[in-house]
Design an enzyme around this catalytic site. Structure first.
Site, PDB file in Angstrom:
ATOM      1  N   ALA A   1       0.836  -1.196   0.000  1.00 32.39           N
ATOM      2  CA  ALA A   1       0.000   0.000   0.000  1.00 32.39           C
ATOM      3  C   ALA A   1       0.871   1.246   0.000  1.00 32.39           C
ATOM      4  O   ALA A   1       2.033   1.204   0.384  1.00 32.39           O
ATOM      5  CB  ALA A   1      -0.913   0.001   1.215  1.00 32.39           C
ATOM      6  N   CYS A   2       0.294   2.327  -0.413  1.00 31.02           N
ATOM      7  CA  CYS A   2       0.884   3.641  -0.354  1.00 31.02           C
ATOM      8  C   CYS A   2       1.322   3.915   1.086  1.00 31.02           C
ATOM      9  O   CYS A   2       0.551   3.634   1.986  1.00 31.02           O
ATOM     10  CB  CYS A   2      -0.213   4.646  -0.688  1.00 31.02           C
ATOM     11  SG  CYS A   2       0.177   5.755  -1.956  1.00 31.02           S
ATOM     12  N   PRO A   3       2.434   4.471   1.377  1.00 31.36           N
ATOM     13  CA  PRO A   3       3.446   5.009   0.461  1.00 31.36           C
ATOM     14  C   PRO A   3       4.621   4.067   0.241  1.00 31.36           C
ATOM     15  O   PRO A   3       5.672   4.518  -0.205  1.00 31.36           O
ATOM     16  CB  PRO A   3       3.915   6.244   1.219  1.00 31.36           C
ATOM     17  CG  PRO A   3       3.844   5.838   2.655  1.00 31.36           C
ATOM     18  CD  PRO A   3       2.751   4.820   2.782  1.00 31.36           C
TER      19      PRO A   3
END
Lengths: 75, 222
Positions: free
Chosen positions: A12-14
């Site tokens: 997932a981000c980041p």
């Protein structure tokens, strides 16, 4: 002029962005980094960051919700 | 160019195995409409909420709007495009709410909307929420949107998002007694008058927008 792949699937981000920043720093000028991502948010900030840094970027949607981001290290 | 070659070989290497999603889209669209009609028969408010909910989801997904990134990216990457987008959205909401509240007050009703006490509990909660959002990869709207996109890791986020919310609800009484009830409720227009309050709020938002723009450009040069 080597090509490197970076597997960020399921991240997932980041995280994809941080990995891209680290990996790209190790590469030589002219090398191409292919970042594999499937997180829609990373689809935005990875290319945005790379373009801001002045590297040419291209994006390919290789599957449903799966992308490959091509970054050519320019400097 | 290197990048073109790499891309072309990659495209040949990974042939398209994408399914046609159009039939699913049509089924979902029909379901959305049927449910809207069903909800409408129960109460019109429910149908409106349903349509707005679906519309919000579509806009969030298509625009890649992410509140977490708006606060995270300026520090992490120097990107401020989402920060500016959020500031713009808040400015539009501010203008809209001002109109709604003005009309409500003129017709003698109380201030509509959630005017809640502000105090140390907001800072504590915001910090905890921010840490959680960055680690789990999304705030509330982002998590829900990516849950719908089928990003499995965020299904886990949603499960613990529900657990956390339940825990928060369980302890809310204590916070209410300890901090919240002692904190002041501030409605700026009632305090300063409408013109001053609106000018102040737009000035703060405009200042932040200017700051975000400046920061984005500064980091770009570095």
């Amino acid at each position: 002029m080597a090509e490197y792949r970076l597997d960020c699937l399921g991240e997932a981000c980041p995280v994809p962005l941080l990995k891209t920043q680290k990996k790209l720093a190790e590469l030589k000028v002219g090398d191409v980094l292919v970042v594999e991502i499937d997180h829609s948010c990373a689809m935005k900030n990875v290319p945005e960051w790379a373009r801001k840094e002045g590297h040419p970027v291209e994006i390919e949607e290789v599957g449903d919700g799966e992308w490959e981001v091509y970054i050519e290290k320019a400097k | 160019m290197e990048i073109q070659q790499a891309r072309e070989t990659a495209v040949r290497r990974t042939p398209k195995k994408r399914k046609n999603q159009l039939p699913i889209a049509i089924i979902v669209l029909i379901l959305v409409i049927v449910l809207a009609v069903v909800f409408g028969q129960i109460s019109s408010g429910l149908a409106v909420a349903w349509i707005f909910g679906v519309a919000f989801g579509v806009v969030l997904q298509k625009s890649r709007f992410c509140f977490t990134a708006a606060f995270r990216d300026p520090i992490l990457t120097g990107g401020t495009s989402l920060s500016k987008a959020v500031l713009t959205a808040i400015s539009i909401a501010l203008a809209g709410f001002a109109v709604i509240q003005l009309f409500a007050l003129q017709s003698g009703k109380g201030v509509p909307g959630a005017v809640n006490p502000v105090g140390i509990h907001v800072a504590i909660g915001a910090t905890m929420f921010g840490i959680g959002a960055v680690i789990s990869g999304g705030c509330a709207s982002g998590t829900l949107m990516r849950f719908g996109e089928g990003f499995m890791m965020q299904w886990l986020s949603l499960a613990f998002f529900v657990v956390g919310s339940l825990w928060g609800a369980h302890d809310f009484g204590w916070w209410q007694q300890a901090v919240i009830s002692a904190s002041p409720k501030i409605h700026l227009p009632s305090l300063l008058g409408w013109p001053a309050a609106l000018i102040l709020q737009f000035a703060v938002l405009g200042g932040l927008f200017f700051l975000a723009d400046w920061w984005g450009k500064k980091r770009n040069q570095a």
